[in-house]
Design an enzyme around this catalytic site. Sequence first.
Site, PDB file in Angstrom:
ATOM      1  CG  ASP A   1      -5.315   6.501   6.214  1.00 21.97           C
ATOM      2  OD1 ASP A   1      -4.179   6.868   6.559  1.00 21.97           O
ATOM      3  OD2 ASP A   1      -5.862   5.499   6.692  1.00 21.97           O
TER       4      ASP A   1
ATOM      5  CG  ASP B   1      -3.518  11.865   4.054  1.00 19.11           C
ATOM      6  OD1 ASP B   1      -4.095  10.849   4.442  1.00 19.11           O
ATOM      7  OD2 ASP B   1      -3.033  12.694   4.852  1.00 19.11           O
TER       8      ASP B   1
HETATM    9  N1  LIG Z   1      -3.486   9.475   6.949  1.00 21.35           N
HETATM   10  C1  LIG Z   1      -3.104   9.956   8.126  1.00 21.35           C
HETATM   11  N2  LIG Z   1      -3.090   9.163   9.227  1.00 21.35           N
HETATM   12  C2  LIG Z   1      -2.717   9.662  10.440  1.00 21.35           C
HETATM   13  N3  LIG Z   1      -2.353  10.937  10.625  1.00 21.35           N
HETATM   14  C3  LIG Z   1      -2.346  11.752   9.571  1.00 21.35           C
HETATM   15  N4  LIG Z   1      -2.043  13.049   9.451  1.00 21.35           N
HETATM   16  C4  LIG Z   1      -2.209  13.402   8.165  1.00 21.35           C
HETATM   17  N5  LIG Z   1      -2.624  12.353   7.421  1.00 21.35           N
HETATM   18  C5  LIG Z   1      -2.719  11.303   8.279  1.00 21.35           C
END
Ligand SMILES: Nc1ncnc2[nH]cnc12
Length: 310
Positions: free
Chosen positions: A225, A223
């Site tokens: 975030d 992703d």
């Molecule tokens: N955006 C994110 N923040 C923290 N841990 C994660 N693991 C996978 N995506 C994450």
Amino acid sequence: MSTDSLPNTFSRPVHIAVIGGTGLGKLAGYTPVAALHPTTPWGAPSSPILILEHAGVPIAFLARHGLHHQHAPHEVPARANIAALRSLGVRTIIAFSAVGSLREEIKPMDFVVPDQIIDRTKGIRPFTFFEGGVVGHIGFADPFDAGLAAIVQRCAAAMRGDGVVLHQGGTVVCMEGPQFSTRAESNMYRAWGGSVINMSALPEAKLAREAELAYQMICMATDYDCWHDTADVDVAMVMKYMAANGENAKHLVGAVLDELCKQDNSDSVLAKHWEGSAQGAVKFMTKPEGRDPEAMKRVEFLFPGFWEES
Ligand SMILES: Nc1ncnc2[nH]cnc12
Ligand SMILES: CSC[C@H]1O[C@H](OP(=O)(O)O)[C@H](O)[C@@H]1O
């Protein structure tokens, strides 16, 4: 698959381990030959330790969050995990992690082999083996193992996914969680130079160094975030990309294990380059009259024979 019917002992030393993270609770394509349930002075590890064989070489596999993903990131018994692996003979660990990307060029599905960490955990996780009457201060300037990182880099060609890239180097921000970051935090981590973010690199990497193990994390981006103009991270997104990336992860881990198994008894897999680094930091800190016998026993579990010459 139930592990109950597998033998719970394994007589040969195991030098290489894989720690699986979110969405990687088992290693596809391998049939375990044993399921071990070691105990340590820091309790039981997250999951049974499965012994798999790759090219005739035994590999230990541990599910960081447990067989059923029941341990939140701040509840993972990292000291028990690292101590249990070391007690089996493990000296090299490849650790997988699902991460959010903090950089446009690190796309979901890409892999990152980080070389730095920024610690944003909050001090609530037990993070050292050396306390309670035995003090040690290890060097942690370079938290990962450069030799292992180079091996992973050479194996990138094993991934056949279209357009999947393996980024060499980068900084993983390890946040406390379990909630994801605010947008302000996500932007701040970008300004700090973070490449990816997770909740699991620490204390695992610190403990591996204290235990004198060669340790390298392989991150899989799932992703962007919440700093990006695409949808904010949520669990469904992470799991969707982890499932979609399963084949690539399988090819990558297979290729890395090919290399490591060829070198199973080499000085690099046996982490000879880390040998003595932590023991030196411990032995001369706490004077004999200040040492706590229970703390000394715990150190002895990690390093059998440790106190014999002092
Ligand atoms: N955006 C994110 N923040 C923290 N841990 C994660 N693991 C996978 N995506 C994450
Ligand atoms: C489910 S998203 C957050 C979760 O995913 C990562 O797990 P791991 O590093 O074990 O793959 C991240 O660190 C969080 O624990």
